[in-house]
Enzyme design. Structure first.
Site, PDB file in Angstrom:
ATOM      1  N   HIS A  60     -12.232 -12.735 -11.851  1.00 19.17           N
ATOM      2  CA  HIS A  60     -12.193 -11.612 -12.800  1.00 19.17           C
ATOM      3  C   HIS A  60     -12.758 -12.019 -14.164  1.00 19.17           C
ATOM      4  O   HIS A  60     -13.502 -11.261 -14.785  1.00 19.17           O
ATOM      5  CB  HIS A  60     -10.761 -11.101 -12.972  1.00 19.17           C
ATOM      6  CG  HIS A  60     -10.153 -10.580 -11.705  1.00 19.17           C
ATOM      7  ND1 HIS A  60      -8.836 -10.211 -11.603  1.00 19.17           N
ATOM      8  CD2 HIS A  60     -10.696 -10.354 -10.476  1.00 19.17           C
ATOM      9  CE1 HIS A  60      -8.594  -9.791 -10.370  1.00 19.17           C
ATOM     10  NE2 HIS A  60      -9.693  -9.879  -9.672  1.00 19.17           N
ATOM     11  N   HIS A  69      -5.402 -17.720 -10.649  1.00 17.32           N
ATOM     12  CA  HIS A  69      -5.912 -17.226  -9.375  1.00 17.32           C
ATOM     13  C   HIS A  69      -7.297 -17.840  -9.224  1.00 17.32           C
ATOM     14  O   HIS A  69      -8.214 -17.495  -9.969  1.00 17.32           O
ATOM     15  CB  HIS A  69      -6.018 -15.698  -9.372  1.00 17.32           C
ATOM     16  CG  HIS A  69      -4.725 -15.015  -9.091  1.00 17.32           C
ATOM     17  ND1 HIS A  69      -4.548 -13.658  -9.258  1.00 17.32           N
ATOM     18  CD2 HIS A  69      -3.543 -15.502  -8.607  1.00 17.32           C
ATOM     19  CE1 HIS A  69      -3.314 -13.339  -8.913  1.00 17.32           C
ATOM     20  NE2 HIS A  69      -2.683 -14.428  -8.517  1.00 17.32           N
ATOM     21  N   ASP A  89      -7.329 -15.073 -13.615  1.00 12.40           N
ATOM     22  CA  ASP A  89      -8.106 -15.005 -12.378  1.00 12.40           C
ATOM     23  C   ASP A  89      -9.545 -15.414 -12.692  1.00 12.40           C
ATOM     24  O   ASP A  89     -10.212 -14.770 -13.509  1.00 12.40           O
ATOM     25  CB  ASP A  89      -8.041 -13.580 -11.814  1.00 12.40           C
ATOM     26  CG  ASP A  89      -8.678 -13.450 -10.436  1.00 12.40           C
ATOM     27  OD1 ASP A  89      -9.839 -13.884 -10.280  1.00 12.40           O
ATOM     28  OD2 ASP A  89      -8.029 -12.911  -9.525  1.00 12.40           O
ATOM     29  N   GLU A  92      -7.038 -16.456  -3.600  1.00 12.55           N
ATOM     30  CA  GLU A  92      -7.075 -15.087  -3.038  1.00 12.55           C
ATOM     31  C   GLU A  92      -8.466 -14.878  -2.473  1.00 12.55           C
ATOM     32  O   GLU A  92      -9.143 -13.892  -2.756  1.00 12.55           O
ATOM     33  CB  GLU A  92      -6.804 -14.062  -4.135  1.00 12.55           C
ATOM     34  CG  GLU A  92      -5.438 -14.163  -4.794  1.00 12.55           C
ATOM     35  CD  GLU A  92      -5.303 -13.243  -6.004  1.00 12.55           C
ATOM     36  OE1 GLU A  92      -6.256 -13.151  -6.800  1.00 12.55           O
ATOM     37  OE2 GLU A  92      -4.252 -12.598  -6.137  1.00 12.55           O
ATOM     38  N   HIS A 112       3.452 -10.700  -6.223  1.00 15.41           N
ATOM     39  CA  HIS A 112       2.436  -9.788  -6.774  1.00 15.41           C
ATOM     40  C   HIS A 112       2.929  -8.355  -6.598  1.00 15.41           C
ATOM     41  O   HIS A 112       3.431  -8.002  -5.538  1.00 15.41           O
ATOM     42  CB  HIS A 112       1.110  -9.996  -6.041  1.00 15.41           C
ATOM     43  CG  HIS A 112      -0.080  -9.544  -6.821  1.00 15.41           C
ATOM     44  ND1 HIS A 112      -0.299  -8.213  -7.112  1.00 15.41           N
ATOM     45  CD2 HIS A 112      -1.097 -10.224  -7.384  1.00 15.41           C
ATOM     46  CE1 HIS A 112      -1.420  -8.119  -7.830  1.00 15.41           C
ATOM     47  NE2 HIS A 112      -1.925  -9.322  -8.013  1.00 15.41           N
ATOM     48  N   ARG A 114       0.795  -1.230   0.000  1.00 17.98           N
ATOM     49  CA  ARG A 114       0.000   0.000   0.000  1.00 17.98           C
ATOM     50  C   ARG A 114       0.827   1.279   0.000  1.00 17.98           C
ATOM     51  O   ARG A 114       0.286   2.366   0.073  1.00 17.98           O
ATOM     52  CB  ARG A 114      -0.971   0.009   1.195  1.00 17.98           C
ATOM     53  CG  ARG A 114      -2.092  -0.967   0.960  1.00 17.98           C
ATOM     54  CD  ARG A 114      -3.048  -1.076   2.119  1.00 17.98           C
ATOM     55  NE  ARG A 114      -3.967  -2.174   1.870  1.00 17.98           N
ATOM     56  CZ  ARG A 114      -3.711  -3.451   2.112  1.00 17.98           C
ATOM     57  NH1 ARG A 114      -2.564  -3.801   2.661  1.00 17.98           N
ATOM     58  NH2 ARG A 114      -4.584  -4.386   1.821  1.00 17.98           N
ATOM     59  N   HIS A 119     -14.162 -11.068  -4.542  1.00 18.14           N
ATOM     60  CA  HIS A 119     -13.841 -12.490  -4.441  1.00 18.14           C
ATOM     61  C   HIS A 119     -14.725 -13.164  -3.399  1.00 18.14           C
ATOM     62  O   HIS A 119     -15.136 -12.542  -2.436  1.00 18.14           O
ATOM     63  CB  HIS A 119     -12.369 -12.681  -4.061  1.00 18.14           C
ATOM     64  CG  HIS A 119     -11.419 -12.069  -5.053  1.00 18.14           C
ATOM     65  ND1 HIS A 119     -10.069 -12.270  -4.999  1.00 18.14           N
ATOM     66  CD2 HIS A 119     -11.629 -11.271  -6.114  1.00 18.14           C
ATOM     67  CE1 HIS A 119      -9.485 -11.611  -5.991  1.00 18.14           C
ATOM     68  NE2 HIS A 119     -10.420 -10.995  -6.680  1.00 18.14           N
ATOM     69  N   HIS A 158      -1.315  -6.201 -12.321  1.00 18.03           N
ATOM     70  CA  HIS A 158      -2.578  -5.763 -12.927  1.00 18.03           C
ATOM     71  C   HIS A 158      -2.208  -4.756 -14.003  1.00 18.03           C
ATOM     72  O   HIS A 158      -1.117  -4.196 -13.993  1.00 18.03           O
ATOM     73  CB  HIS A 158      -3.468  -5.104 -11.890  1.00 18.03           C
ATOM     74  CG  HIS A 158      -3.910  -6.037 -10.812  1.00 18.03           C
ATOM     75  ND1 HIS A 158      -4.627  -5.624  -9.731  1.00 18.03           N
ATOM     76  CD2 HIS A 158      -3.735  -7.373 -10.657  1.00 18.03           C
ATOM     77  CE1 HIS A 158      -4.892  -6.668  -8.953  1.00 18.03           C
ATOM     78  NE2 HIS A 158      -4.344  -7.729  -9.487  1.00 18.03           N
ATOM     79  N   GLU A 208      -2.265  -9.979 -15.476  1.00 19.33           N
ATOM     80  CA  GLU A 208      -3.486 -10.572 -14.922  1.00 19.33           C
ATOM     81  C   GLU A 208      -4.725  -9.971 -15.575  1.00 19.33           C
ATOM     82  O   GLU A 208      -4.856  -8.751 -15.676  1.00 19.33           O
ATOM     83  CB  GLU A 208      -3.524 -10.357 -13.404  1.00 19.33           C
ATOM     84  CG  GLU A 208      -4.781 -10.956 -12.775  1.00 19.33           C
ATOM     85  CD  GLU A 208      -4.769 -10.939 -11.249  1.00 19.33           C
ATOM     86  OE1 GLU A 208      -3.706 -10.687 -10.650  1.00 19.33           O
ATOM     87  OE2 GLU A 208      -5.845 -11.179 -10.674  1.00 19.33           O
ATOM     88  N   TYR A 250      -0.434  -2.756  -4.864  1.00 19.47           N
ATOM     89  CA  TYR A 250      -1.742  -2.293  -5.360  1.00 19.47           C
ATOM     90  C   TYR A 250      -1.686  -0.926  -6.022  1.00 19.47           C
ATOM     91  O   TYR A 250      -2.504  -0.612  -6.876  1.00 19.47           O
ATOM     92  CB  TYR A 250      -2.741  -2.199  -4.208  1.00 19.47           C
ATOM     93  CG  TYR A 250      -3.086  -3.525  -3.583  1.00 19.47           C
ATOM     94  CD1 TYR A 250      -3.484  -4.605  -4.372  1.00 19.47           C
ATOM     95  CD2 TYR A 250      -3.028  -3.705  -2.202  1.00 19.47           C
ATOM     96  CE1 TYR A 250      -3.808  -5.822  -3.801  1.00 19.47           C
ATOM     97  CE2 TYR A 250      -3.360  -4.922  -1.624  1.00 19.47           C
ATOM     98  CZ  TYR A 250      -3.752  -5.975  -2.427  1.00 19.47           C
ATOM     99  OH  TYR A 250      -4.074  -7.160  -1.857  1.00 19.47           O
ATOM    100  N   ASP A 252     -15.570  -6.743  -9.041  1.00 20.91           N
ATOM    101  CA  ASP A 252     -14.390  -7.475  -8.578  1.00 20.91           C
ATOM    102  C   ASP A 252     -14.515  -7.739  -7.086  1.00 20.91           C
ATOM    103  O   ASP A 252     -13.955  -7.022  -6.266  1.00 20.91           O
ATOM    104  CB  ASP A 252     -13.124  -6.664  -8.899  1.00 20.91           C
ATOM    105  CG  ASP A 252     -11.856  -7.399  -8.482  1.00 20.91           C
ATOM    106  OD1 ASP A 252     -11.956  -8.547  -7.987  1.00 20.91           O
ATOM    107  OD2 ASP A 252     -10.775  -6.815  -8.640  1.00 20.91           O
TER     108      ASP A 252
HETATM  109 ZN    ZN Z   1      -9.759  -9.303  -7.787  1.00 20.55          ZN
HETATM  110 MN    MN Z   2      -4.045  -9.687  -8.751  1.00 20.73          MN
HETATM  111 MN    MN Z   3      -6.111 -12.151  -8.813  1.00 23.87          MN
END
Ligand code: ZN
Ligand code: MN
Ligand code: MN
Length: 279
Positions: free
Chosen positions: A180, A214, A177, A258, A67, A37, A229, A107, A143, A70, A227
């Site tokens: 997604h 994912h 994913d 995830e 990964h 973050r 999960h 991403h 992704e 973000y 989005d």
């Molecule tokens: Zn997601």
């Molecule tokens: Mn991701």
């Molecule tokens: Mn993902």
């Protein structure tokens, strides 16, 4: 044997992530290399890197996936965010190699209303610049996204148009994913639907590019572009969908969960559910 694992925390020191993976019975895992973050990354100390590599060898866990943070937006029209994102991507390519890891997932970002064409150009430049600045064996996995407003890379065509413009395509792969894809309108419930989705992926991008799945259920409906999960089997893909996904070619790829962190089900219970549905 199924390659199955979780996204795990590096809290404490980075080598602790391997203890967590072993405790939970993972034979692969995903992690951040830093606080996801913030823009600033703490330098990895030689000692923790050595300890990470040693524990990894001893555990037999392989492969590992990192990964990106973000905050990265490789499609951003804002110069400051864009240049910080490109720097962060270079940094992640370096850190990944320093840790002896081969894959980093990113991403594709959001064009924030400036249009797909402009977003695409920015992503392509960002990746090409990062690859020429950092020459190593790390594979960058792009992704697919759920297709929420302005987000880049929700359709197979869009992902391919980015991948096709990367000068060193060997350094690119795809992370698929399931949440997604489903939210973006790719049906994954019936056996026929899973096959149809994979056939489209193969025709447009090529199944050999797929390096990671994912595995997430989806709170949003098919094509909802939401989005969110969900635990495996409890969402709109459902147990039937995951049985068919696991039976397909996707089930033979590395699978990372995830799924949410809440009281309804633990990570370990989600792993157990996947193994049960794969029987
Ligand atoms: Zn997601
Ligand atoms: Mn991701
Ligand atoms: Mn993902």
């Amino acid at each position: 044997m199924m390659k199955l694992g979780l996204h795990l925390s590096i809290k404490g020191s980075i080598d602790r992530v391997i203890d967590r993976a072993v405790e939970r019975g993972c034979n692969i895992f995903q992690m951040f290399s830093r606080n996801p973050r913030g823009w600033r990354s703490r330098k990895l100390e030689l000692e923790e890197v050595e300890s990470f590599k040693m524990k990894l060898r001893e555990s037999g866990i392989w492969p590992v996936f990192i990964h990106t943070p973000y905050l990265l937006n490789l499609a951003s029209p804002k110069e400051d965010v864009y240049s910080k994102s490109v720097e962060a991507l270079k940094d992640e390519l370096l850190r990944t190699a320093d840790l002896g890891v081969h894959y980093v997932i990113t991403h594709l970002g959001s064009h924030l209303g400036h249009g797909k064409r402009e977003g695409l150009r920015r992503i392509v430049d960002a990746v090409n610049n990062s690859f020429s600045a950092v020459e190593n064996d790390v594979i960058l996995l792009l992704e697919n996204t759920a297709g929420t407003r302005n987000s880049m890379g929700s359709s197979f065509e869009d992902i391919e148009s980015i991948a096709a413009r990367i000068e060193d395509r060997k350094r690119i792969g795809i992370c698929f994913d399931t949440c997604h894809a489903f939210a973006a309108g790719y049906d994954l419930v019936s056996r026929g639907a899973v096959e149809h989705t994979l056939r489209r992926f193969d025709q447009i991008i090529g199944l050999k590019e797929l390096k990671l799945v994912h595995l997430n259920d989806s709170k949003g409906a098919l094509g909802s572009r939401i989005d969110r999960h969900e635990h495996i089997g409890l969402g709109k893909i459902g147990e039937r969908g995951f049985k068919n996904i696991l039976k397909s070619r996707l089930g033979r790829l590395p699978l990372i969960l995830e799924t949410p962190v809440d009281k309804r089900r633990s990570d370990v219970e989600n792993l157990r559910k996947v193994r049960e549905l794969a029987q």
